[in-house]
Enzyme design. Structure first.
Site, PDB file in Angstrom:
ATOM      1  CG  ASN A 194      -1.748   1.209   1.400  1.00 49.40           C
ATOM      2  OD1 ASN A 194      -1.770   1.789   2.488  1.00 49.40           O
ATOM      3  ND2 ASN A 194      -2.448   1.642   0.374  1.00 49.40           N
ATOM      4  CB  ALA A 219      -4.900   8.925  -0.774  1.00 48.89           C
ATOM      5  CG  ASP A 220      -2.928   2.787  -3.142  1.00 52.99           C
ATOM      6  OD1 ASP A 220      -3.448   2.792  -4.278  1.00 52.99           O
ATOM      7  OD2 ASP A 220      -2.684   1.734  -2.506  1.00 52.99           O
ATOM      8  CB  THR A 221      -7.786   3.024  -0.205  1.00 55.42           C
ATOM      9  OG1 THR A 221      -7.663   4.356   0.299  1.00 55.42           O
ATOM     10  CG2 THR A 221      -8.584   2.188   0.786  1.00 55.42           C
ATOM     11  CB  THR A 256      -0.251   4.859   2.165  1.00 60.84           C
ATOM     12  OG1 THR A 256       0.045   3.627   2.832  1.00 60.84           O
ATOM     13  CG2 THR A 256       0.990   5.753   2.256  1.00 60.84           C
TER      14      THR A 256
END
Length: 341
Positions: A194, A219-221, A256
C-alpha cells in the site's frame, strides 16, 4: 501551619494550667484534633493534592485527556479537600466548648488554608486551560487563513477523495491524476504494498506536474483479508468474488497518504491508517443484485462503497470511517497542518 500549631499550643496550655474547667471529652477530642492537624500533616496532604492538579499538564498529554476531563479532575481534588474540611468540622463540633475563641479561630484557619491553597490554585489552572484552548483556536484560525491561500492539488482521480475534500469547504484544490500503474507484486506485506503504491503515485505526479502548486495530496487504499491484498475489481464477476470473500467476516482497509510541499527540494510526509470493517452475511442473491449496479463497485477497493445504500452491507467499523471511504481526513489534515503551522 505554624499558626495552627500555635493555636493548638494555646489550647494545651490552657488545659494544662487549669485556667478552665475542661472535661475529659474536650481534652480527648483536642488530642484527636492535634493528631489530624499535626501528626497527619494536613498541610502536606493539601499540598500533595494541589500538586496533583499543578502537575496535571505535565503528567498527561492533550491527546490523552480532554480539557473537560482535566477540569473534572481538578474538581475532584477540590471535593477531596472539602471532605477533609468537613471531617475537621465534625471533630470541632464534638467539643463542649464550641464557642471557645481559639477553637473557632482554628476552624477559620483551616478554612483559609483550603481556600487559599486549593480553590485559587485550581481556578488558576482552569484559567490556564481556557487560555491554552483559546490559543489553540487562534492558531487553528491562522492556519485556516494560510491554507485558504495555498495552491493545493489532489493527486488522485478518486471521486470519493474529491468529495471528502470538498466537504471541508475551507480550501480550494485542483485535481492532477496519477498515471502510475498499480501493478506491484502482491507477494509482500499488504501494508508495505500500500505504501509503495502510493509512493509510486507521488513520483509519477512530481515528474509531470508544473511548478504552480504549494501542496499535493496523494492517497492509495487497499483491502486485506487472510493476508491477501484486495484492490479494485476489474469486472462484476471479480466484485462478486470479493463480496463472497468478505461476507460474514471482518477485513482490514489500509490507506497511505502522502503530502508533498513545494520546497527545494520537495518535502514529503506520509501516514498510514488501518480500519477494520465487518461485513454482514450476504446471500448470493444480494451479491448479484449489488454487482449489477456498476457505480457501486467500480473503482472501489474491495468492490464496495462505504456511502449511500452500500452502508447496508456493513455491520460495523472499528476505526476511521473516512479511511474506508478512501481518505482518512483527520490524519490528512494533520499532515497538511504540519507544513503550515
Amino acid at each position: 501551619m505554624q499558626q495552627l500549631e500555635q493555636r493548638l499550643q494555646i489550647l494545651e496550655n490552657l488545659i494544662g494550667n487549669g485556667d478552665l474547667e475542661i472535661v475529659d471529652t474536650l481534652y480527648t477530642n483536642l488530642l484527636k484534633l492535634r493528631e489530624i492537624v499535626v501528626n497527619s500533616n494536613i498541610e502536606s496532604k493539601i499540598n500533595r493534592l494541589t500538586q496533583i492538579v499543578v502537575n496535571f499538564e505535565q503528567n498527561f498529554s492533550a491527546e490523552a485527556l480532554t480539557n473537560e476531563n482535566k477540569i473534572r479532575i481538578i474538581s475532584m481534588a477540590e471535593e477531596q479537600l472539602k471532605q477533609s474540611q468537613l471531617h475537621l468540622e465534625k471533630i470541632l463540633n464534638l467539643k463542649k466548648y464550641v464557642d471557645f475563641e481559639p477553637i473557632i479561630l482554628l476552624k477559620e484557619k483551616i478554612a483559609d488554608i483550603l481556600l487559599l491553597q486549593t480553590t485559587s490554585r485550581a481556578q488558576n489552572i482552569k484559567n490556564q486551560l481556557l487560555e491554552e484552548e483559546y490559543n489553540k483556536f487562534q492558531q487553528q484560525l491562522e492556519n485556516l487563513v494560510r491554507l485558504s491561500k495555498l495552491r493545493i492539488v489532489l493527486g488522485s482521480s478518486s471521486k470519493n477523495r474529491k468529495l471528502l475534500l470538498e466537504e471541508l469547504e475551507f480550501f480550494q484544490f485542483t485535481v492532477f491524476t496519477s498515471n502510475f500503474e498499480e501493478n506491484l507484486s502482491h507477494n509482500q506485506d499488504p501494508k508495505i504494498y500500500n505504501q509503495l503504491t502510493c509512493k509510486g503515485k507521488v513520483d509519477d505526479v512530481l515528474q509531470r506536474i508544473h511548478n504552480d502548486w504549494d501542496l499535493i495530496i496523494f492517497a492509495d487504499t487497499i483491502c486485506e483479508i487472510d493476508g491477501k491484498i484486495i484492490e479494485k475489481p476489474g469486472s462484476s464477476e471479480e466484485a462478486a468474488q470479493f463480496l463472497r470473500l468478505f461476507s460474514g467476516r471482518s477485513h482490514l482497509v489500509h490507506s497511505t497518504v502522502y503530502v508533498a510541499a513545494n520546497k527545494n527540494p520537495v518535502e514529503l510526509k506520509h501516514v498510514q491508517v488501518t480500519t477494520k470493517v465487518h461485513i454482514k452475511q450476504l446471500s448470493e442473491e444480494a451479491i448479484q443484485a449489488y454487482v449489477k449496479l456498476e457505480h457501486l463497485w467500480k473503482g472501489q477497493a474491495g468492490g464496495y462503497k462505504a456511502q449511500g445504500s452500500s452502508i447496508a452491507l456493513i455491520e460495523g467499523i472499528e476505526g476511521d470511517y473516512t479511511n474506508v471511504v478512501g481518505l482518512p481526513i483527520s490524519q490528512t489534515m494533520d499532515l497538511i497542518s504540519s507544513f503550515i503551522a
